[in-house]
Scaffold this motif. Structure first.
Motif, PDB file in Angstrom:
ATOM      1  N   ASP A   1     -33.489  24.617  60.894  1.00 59.49           N
ATOM      2  CA  ASP A   1     -34.356  25.286  59.921  1.00 59.49           C
ATOM      3  C   ASP A   1     -35.009  24.263  58.991  1.00 59.49           C
ATOM      4  O   ASP A   1     -36.217  24.309  58.733  1.00 59.49           O
ATOM      5  N   ARG A   2     -34.199  23.341  58.501  1.00 60.32           N
ATOM      6  CA  ARG A   2     -34.720  22.353  57.556  1.00 60.32           C
ATOM      7  C   ARG A   2     -35.634  21.342  58.255  1.00 60.32           C
ATOM      8  O   ARG A   2     -36.634  20.890  57.678  1.00 60.32           O
TER       9      ARG A   2
ATOM     10  N   ASP B   1     -38.928  22.923  58.608  1.00 57.36           N
ATOM     11  CA  ASP B   1     -39.643  22.870  57.327  1.00 57.36           C
ATOM     12  C   ASP B   1     -40.367  21.536  57.166  1.00 57.36           C
ATOM     13  O   ASP B   1     -41.502  21.489  56.680  1.00 57.36           O
ATOM     14  N   ARG B   2     -39.705  20.426  57.577  1.00 53.75           N
ATOM     15  CA  ARG B   2     -40.355  19.118  57.475  1.00 53.75           C
ATOM     16  C   ARG B   2     -41.583  19.073  58.381  1.00 53.75           C
ATOM     17  O   ARG B   2     -42.618  18.505  58.000  1.00 53.75           O
TER      18      ARG B   2
ATOM     19  N   ALA C   1     -43.444  21.567  59.258  1.00 49.12           N
ATOM     20  CA  ALA C   1     -44.489  22.385  58.643  1.00 49.12           C
ATOM     21  C   ALA C   1     -45.180  21.646  57.499  1.00 49.12           C
ATOM     22  O   ALA C   1     -46.387  21.796  57.279  1.00 49.12           O
ATOM     23  N   GLU C   2     -44.422  20.835  56.771  1.00 48.76           N
ATOM     24  CA  GLU C   2     -44.989  20.086  55.643  1.00 48.76           C
ATOM     25  C   GLU C   2     -45.942  18.986  56.112  1.00 48.76           C
ATOM     26  O   GLU C   2     -46.827  18.568  55.369  1.00 48.76           O
TER      27      GLU C   2
ATOM     28  N   GLN D   1     -46.969  27.082  61.113  1.00 51.70           N
ATOM     29  CA  GLN D   1     -45.990  27.992  61.694  1.00 51.70           C
ATOM     30  C   GLN D   1     -45.742  27.694  63.162  1.00 51.70           C
ATOM     31  O   GLN D   1     -44.626  27.851  63.663  1.00 51.70           O
TER      32      GLN D   1
ATOM     33  N   VAL E   1     -43.376  24.799  63.324  1.00 48.17           N
ATOM     34  CA  VAL E   1     -42.008  25.294  63.111  1.00 48.17           C
ATOM     35  C   VAL E   1     -41.409  25.757  64.428  1.00 48.17           C
ATOM     36  O   VAL E   1     -40.298  25.366  64.808  1.00 48.17           O
TER      37      VAL E   1
END
Length: 218
Positions: A27-28, A31-32, A34-35, A55, A58
């Motif tokens: 999950d984390r 997130d990276r 996506a950033e 997305q 992700v």
């Protein structure tokens, strides 16, 4: 997990922990992704997955790791770690091999969340998987490749002792681009202090590797 010992495999360094990602880690990591992992004006990857919308990045990130777990065999594997820095998942570092038991060669690939660039993390996480390859698995060679204008990746390779191993060409955004091939031989590898491997022995059959003989008594 008793029947999937890779969940216990870790490589630790002076600043980092590399581990097979848990679902929370994925999950984390997503997130990276996506950033963002690089300047949008450049494309460092042969497969341009990072150009997708956040997305979709992700989803691709999570699916990539599930795919590698599901298709792993001793004859062909990709060991993709989550990289932990100061308690935060910051990127991923992988090594891969085909017929490792015979060829004893690994390749590597990685990405790092953009906001973590410029701290020496990329060099340290590559050093970690080279430590695993040479000191843990008994590799003979580590190969890498990068676009000629990916100066950061090429600089990491040269810093770690890789030597030129030819060129090839790829298509990037509809234009031809030169890719540099680099190779690090076991005899050119210099082990660094502070790098440790944990939980490797039960994983060795999955890598097509055998235990490293203990040094003779003096």
């Amino acid at each position: 997990m008793r029947n999937w010992p890779l969940t216990g495999l870790r490589v630790t360094t002076p600043r980092l922990e590399l581990r097979m990602p848990s679902l929370d880690d994925l999950d984390r990591l997503a997130d990276r992704a996506a950033e963002g992992v690089h300047d949008p004006d450049v494309m460092p990857f042969i497969v341009p997955w990072s150009e997708a919308e956040p997305q979709e990045r992700v989803l691709r990130t999570v699916q990539y790791h599930f795919t590698q777990w599901g298709t792993w065999t001793p004859e062909e594997w990709v060991c993709a770690f989550a990289v932990i820095f100061e308690g935060e998942v910051v990127g991923t570092q992988a090594i891969a091999a085909t017929e490792f038991a015979v060829i004893r060669e690994v390749t590597s690939g990685s990405w790092l969340g953009r906001r973590f660039h410029g701290r020496g993390i990329g060099t340290e996480m590559r050093t970690a998987v080279l430590h695993l390859a040479f000191e843990g698995l008994g590799a003979r060679y580590a190969a890498s490749a990068a676009f000629a204008d990916n100066h950061a990746s090429v600089a990491v390779s040269r810093k770690l002792g890789y030597r030129d191993d030819g060129i090839q060409f790829h298509s990037r955004r509809g234009e031809p681009v030169t890719t540099l091939r680099l190779r690090l031989a076991r005899e050119d590898w210099v082990a660094r202090p502070g790098f440790e491997i944990h939980g490797l022995e039960p994983c060795l059959p999955l890598f097509g590797a055998t235990p490293t003989p203990a040094p003779p008594d003096r």
